[in-house]
Scaffold this active site. Structure first.
Site, PDB file in Angstrom:
ATOM      1  N   ASP A  12       0.835  -1.205   0.000  1.00 21.80           N
ATOM      2  CA  ASP A  12       0.000   0.000   0.000  1.00 21.80           C
ATOM      3  C   ASP A  12       0.872   1.259   0.000  1.00 21.80           C
ATOM      4  O   ASP A  12       1.984   1.247   0.537  1.00 21.80           O
ATOM      5  CB  ASP A  12      -0.907  -0.020   1.240  1.00 21.80           C
ATOM      6  CG  ASP A  12      -2.097   0.921   1.077  1.00 21.80           C
ATOM      7  OD1 ASP A  12      -2.333   1.425  -0.034  1.00 21.80           O
ATOM      8  OD2 ASP A  12      -2.790   1.150   2.083  1.00 21.80           O
ATOM      9  N   GLY A  13       0.353   2.328  -0.588  1.00 26.88           N
ATOM     10  CA  GLY A  13       1.027   3.626  -0.510  1.00 26.88           C
ATOM     11  C   GLY A  13       1.609   4.137  -1.813  1.00 26.88           C
ATOM     12  O   GLY A  13       2.270   5.182  -1.835  1.00 26.88           O
ATOM     13  N   GLY A  15       0.082   5.471  -4.423  1.00 22.99           N
ATOM     14  CA  GLY A  15      -0.532   6.747  -4.820  1.00 22.99           C
ATOM     15  C   GLY A  15       0.020   7.896  -3.998  1.00 22.99           C
ATOM     16  O   GLY A  15       0.413   8.944  -4.535  1.00 22.99           O
ATOM     17  N   ARG A  16       0.097   7.700  -2.683  1.00 29.39           N
ATOM     18  CA  ARG A  16       0.604   8.769  -1.805  1.00 29.39           C
ATOM     19  C   ARG A  16       2.060   9.085  -2.095  1.00 29.39           C
ATOM     20  O   ARG A  16       2.492  10.228  -2.059  1.00 29.39           O
ATOM     21  CB  ARG A  16       0.435   8.364  -0.323  1.00 29.39           C
ATOM     22  CG  ARG A  16      -0.958   8.653   0.208  1.00 29.39           C
ATOM     23  CD  ARG A  16      -1.192   7.961   1.519  1.00 29.39           C
ATOM     24  NE  ARG A  16      -1.375   6.535   1.336  1.00 29.39           N
ATOM     25  CZ  ARG A  16      -1.241   5.637   2.304  1.00 29.39           C
ATOM     26  NH1 ARG A  16      -0.904   6.018   3.517  1.00 29.39           N
ATOM     27  NH2 ARG A  16      -1.452   4.359   2.051  1.00 29.39           N
ATOM     28  N   ARG A  25      -0.563   9.595  -9.740  1.00 29.34           N
ATOM     29  CA  ARG A  25      -0.630   8.377  -8.911  1.00 29.34           C
ATOM     30  C   ARG A  25      -0.026   7.151  -9.603  1.00 29.34           C
ATOM     31  O   ARG A  25       0.647   6.345  -8.977  1.00 29.34           O
ATOM     32  CB  ARG A  25      -2.096   8.065  -8.574  1.00 29.34           C
ATOM     33  CG  ARG A  25      -2.720   8.973  -7.549  1.00 29.34           C
ATOM     34  CD  ARG A  25      -4.196   8.593  -7.362  1.00 29.34           C
ATOM     35  NE  ARG A  25      -4.349   7.161  -7.096  1.00 29.34           N
ATOM     36  CZ  ARG A  25      -4.196   6.594  -5.900  1.00 29.34           C
ATOM     37  NH1 ARG A  25      -3.896   7.353  -4.849  1.00 29.34           N
ATOM     38  NH2 ARG A  25      -4.345   5.305  -5.742  1.00 29.34           N
ATOM     39  N   HIS A  29       2.589   3.427  -8.991  1.00 32.36           N
ATOM     40  CA  HIS A  29       2.440   2.001  -9.320  1.00 32.36           C
ATOM     41  C   HIS A  29       3.657   1.517 -10.105  1.00 32.36           C
ATOM     42  O   HIS A  29       4.130   0.398  -9.897  1.00 32.36           O
ATOM     43  CB  HIS A  29       1.157   1.761 -10.120  1.00 32.36           C
ATOM     44  CG  HIS A  29      -0.098   2.090  -9.359  1.00 32.36           C
ATOM     45  ND1 HIS A  29      -0.287   1.694  -8.053  1.00 32.36           N
ATOM     46  CD2 HIS A  29      -1.219   2.777  -9.705  1.00 32.36           C
ATOM     47  CE1 HIS A  29      -1.477   2.118  -7.637  1.00 32.36           C
ATOM     48  NE2 HIS A  29      -2.055   2.782  -8.617  1.00 32.36           N
ATOM     49  N   TRP A  62     -11.515  -2.582  -8.613  1.00 32.95           N
ATOM     50  CA  TRP A  62     -12.264  -2.169  -9.807  1.00 32.95           C
ATOM     51  C   TRP A  62     -12.970  -0.848  -9.578  1.00 32.95           C
ATOM     52  O   TRP A  62     -13.377  -0.186 -10.533  1.00 32.95           O
ATOM     53  CB  TRP A  62     -13.296  -3.242 -10.192  1.00 32.95           C
ATOM     54  CG  TRP A  62     -12.703  -4.561 -10.559  1.00 32.95           C
ATOM     55  CD1 TRP A  62     -12.686  -5.680  -9.783  1.00 32.95           C
ATOM     56  CD2 TRP A  62     -12.033  -4.914 -11.786  1.00 32.95           C
ATOM     57  NE1 TRP A  62     -12.045  -6.714 -10.453  1.00 32.95           N
ATOM     58  CE2 TRP A  62     -11.636  -6.278 -11.690  1.00 32.95           C
ATOM     59  CE3 TRP A  62     -11.735  -4.218 -12.968  1.00 32.95           C
ATOM     60  CZ2 TRP A  62     -10.964  -6.942 -12.712  1.00 32.95           C
ATOM     61  CZ3 TRP A  62     -11.063  -4.883 -13.983  1.00 32.95           C
ATOM     62  CH2 TRP A  62     -10.687  -6.216 -13.853  1.00 32.95           C
ATOM     63  N   LEU A 124      11.536 -20.329  -5.400  1.00 32.99           N
ATOM     64  CA  LEU A 124      10.499 -19.524  -4.732  1.00 32.99           C
ATOM     65  C   LEU A 124       9.226 -19.586  -5.563  1.00 32.99           C
ATOM     66  O   LEU A 124       9.293 -19.643  -6.790  1.00 32.99           O
ATOM     67  CB  LEU A 124      10.950 -18.045  -4.671  1.00 32.99           C
ATOM     68  CG  LEU A 124       9.943 -17.052  -4.089  1.00 32.99           C
ATOM     69  CD1 LEU A 124       9.957 -17.124  -2.552  1.00 32.99           C
ATOM     70  CD2 LEU A 124      10.241 -15.606  -4.505  1.00 32.99           C
ATOM     71  N   ARG A 177      -4.962  -2.733   8.673  1.00 29.70           N
ATOM     72  CA  ARG A 177      -6.107  -3.606   8.395  1.00 29.70           C
ATOM     73  C   ARG A 177      -5.698  -4.648   7.366  1.00 29.70           C
ATOM     74  O   ARG A 177      -4.676  -4.508   6.691  1.00 29.70           O
ATOM     75  CB  ARG A 177      -7.327  -2.805   7.938  1.00 29.70           C
ATOM     76  CG  ARG A 177      -7.078  -1.868   6.807  1.00 29.70           C
ATOM     77  CD  ARG A 177      -8.387  -1.208   6.321  1.00 29.70           C
ATOM     78  NE  ARG A 177      -8.063  -0.218   5.319  1.00 29.70           N
ATOM     79  CZ  ARG A 177      -7.926   1.080   5.565  1.00 29.70           C
ATOM     80  NH1 ARG A 177      -8.129   1.577   6.778  1.00 29.70           N
ATOM     81  NH2 ARG A 177      -7.592   1.916   4.590  1.00 29.70           N
ATOM     82  N   LEU A 178      -6.543  -5.696   7.246  1.00 27.80           N
ATOM     83  CA  LEU A 178      -6.176  -6.820   6.375  1.00 27.80           C
ATOM     84  C   LEU A 178      -6.796  -6.717   4.980  1.00 27.80           C
ATOM     85  O   LEU A 178      -6.382  -7.426   4.064  1.00 27.80           O
ATOM     86  CB  LEU A 178      -6.572  -8.151   7.021  1.00 27.80           C
ATOM     87  CG  LEU A 178      -5.825  -8.466   8.324  1.00 27.80           C
ATOM     88  CD1 LEU A 178      -6.287  -9.794   8.900  1.00 27.80           C
ATOM     89  CD2 LEU A 178      -4.316  -8.505   8.094  1.00 27.80           C
TER      90      LEU A 178
HETATM   91  C1  FPP Z   1      -1.891   0.224  -3.340  1.00 38.56           C
HETATM   92  O1  FPP Z   1      -1.434   1.545  -3.434  1.00 38.56           O
HETATM   93  C2  FPP Z   1      -1.439  -0.564  -4.436  1.00 38.56           C
HETATM   94  C3  FPP Z   1      -2.241  -1.169  -5.351  1.00 38.56           C
HETATM   95  C4  FPP Z   1      -3.704  -1.090  -5.348  1.00 38.56           C
HETATM   96  C5  FPP Z   1      -1.708  -1.946  -6.441  1.00 38.56           C
HETATM   97  C6  FPP Z   1      -0.418  -2.642  -6.173  1.00 38.56           C
HETATM   98  C7  FPP Z   1       0.357  -2.554  -7.409  1.00 38.56           C
HETATM   99  C8  FPP Z   1       1.708  -2.481  -7.505  1.00 38.56           C
HETATM  100  C9  FPP Z   1       2.601  -2.584  -6.365  1.00 38.56           C
HETATM  101  C10 FPP Z   1       2.373  -2.247  -8.792  1.00 38.56           C
HETATM  102  C11 FPP Z   1       2.055  -3.220  -9.843  1.00 38.56           C
HETATM  103  C12 FPP Z   1       2.389  -4.600  -9.464  1.00 38.56           C
HETATM  104  C13 FPP Z   1       2.888  -5.481 -10.313  1.00 38.56           C
HETATM  105  C14 FPP Z   1       3.111  -6.867  -9.870  1.00 38.56           C
HETATM  106  C15 FPP Z   1       3.272  -5.126 -11.689  1.00 38.56           C
HETATM  107  P1  FPP Z   1      -2.515   2.706  -3.449  1.00 38.56           P
HETATM  108  O2  FPP Z   1      -2.701   3.126  -4.849  1.00 38.56           O
HETATM  109  O3  FPP Z   1      -3.741   2.264  -2.738  1.00 38.56           O
HETATM  110  O4  FPP Z   1      -1.773   3.799  -2.631  1.00 38.56           O
HETATM  111  P2  FPP Z   1      -2.435   4.926  -1.734  1.00 38.56           P
HETATM  112  O5  FPP Z   1      -3.025   4.228  -0.528  1.00 38.56           O
HETATM  113  O6  FPP Z   1      -1.277   5.792  -1.380  1.00 38.56           O
HETATM  114  O7  FPP Z   1      -3.466   5.615  -2.575  1.00 38.56           O
END
Ligand code: FPP
Length: 226
Positions: A12-13, A15-16, A25, A29, A62, A124, A177-178
């Site tokens: 997570d994180g 976007g931030r 954002r 990714h 989605w 792995l 959270r999970l």
């Molecule tokens: C959460 O960050 C991340 C995601 C919803 C997607 C996870 C994707 C990646 C790590 C990159 C792509 C992965 C692969 C395997 C190519 P967030 O957007 O919710 O961040 P925020 O909480 O700061 O908004």
């Protein structure tokens, strides 16, 4: 000492991270995908770790803006295509979990291709959770068993996408959270929450978490051995 066989991460994180740098954002990714590569290679080289499950796209993702969803789909396809030689070089088996039938046929084909090409690899298992939600996984498992009687825990476990208990569950990005991730498999996982945003997460921080994990007394509901 505990062995960190199965590590699962809620990444997570992104976007931030990007917003704080004045970027869009989706740049977060992109940076996050690089970290996926680094952490996966580290885990492949660590003999104690046998499985790494990463939450890449949830059944709830989605709901994000259409352009962000499209970007994530393209990034995933590009990543898998680019990564195939690295999976083979590092002896990494790619095994998706989740209901990939919702993806485009081209993305489904790429996912199946990489899975097939790496099925002999055994350093792995890198398991990407794709259109994954634990509730959805459990409901699909029940549907597979609907004609069976006296369903046991073992039968249900075998019907799940992910059939292995989690040892270490990490969430980056500060929230605790999970988020519907591996709810069955994480029953006895040790939980680690870090404020680090996923694009800043390093193998060094993972090593520190593993060191802490090894010192924890895990009782699995029983008493200690001493
Ligand atoms: C959460 O960050 C991340 C995601 C919803 C997607 C996870 C994707 C990646 C790590 C990159 C792509 C992965 C692969 C395997 C190519 P967030 O957007 O919710 O961040 P925020 O909480 O700061 O908004």
């Amino acid at each position: 000492m505990n062995k960190p066989k199965h590590i699962a991460i809620i990444m997570d994180g992104n976007g931030r991270w990007a917003t704080a740098k004045g970027k869009k954002r989706v740049k977060g990714h992109e940076a996050g995908a690089e970290v996926v590569r680094n952490i996966t290679e580290y885990c492949a080289k660590n003999e104690e770790i046998t499985r790494l499950t990463l939450y890449a796209f949830s059944t709830e993702n989605w709901k994000r803006p259409r352009l962000e969803v499209e970007f994530l789909m393209k990034l995933l396809e590009k990543y898998l295509k680019q990564e195939l030689p690295n999976y083979l070089k590092n002896n990494i088996r790619f095994e998706p979990i989740g209901d990939i039938r919702a993806f485009s046929s081209s993305l489904q084909k790429t996912i199946k291709h990489v899975k097939e090409q790496t099925k002999h690899c055994d350093a792995l298992v890198q398991s990407l959770a794709l259109n994954y939600g634990a509730h959805n996984e459990i409901v699909r498992a029940f549907n597979k068993l609907k004609n069976k009687e006296n369903i046991t825990e073992e039968m249900l476990y075998n019907a799940l996408d992910c059939k292995e208990d989690v040892d270490i569950l990490i969430r980056t990005g500060g929230d605790k959270r999970l988020s519907n991730f591996l709810l069955w498999q994480a029953a006895y996982a040790e939980l680690f929450f870090t404020d680090t945003l996923w694009p800043d997460f390093t193998t060094k921080e993972l090593e520190k978490i593993i060191t802490k994990f090894k010192k924890i007394e895990r009782r699995f509901g029983g008493l200690n051995n001493g």
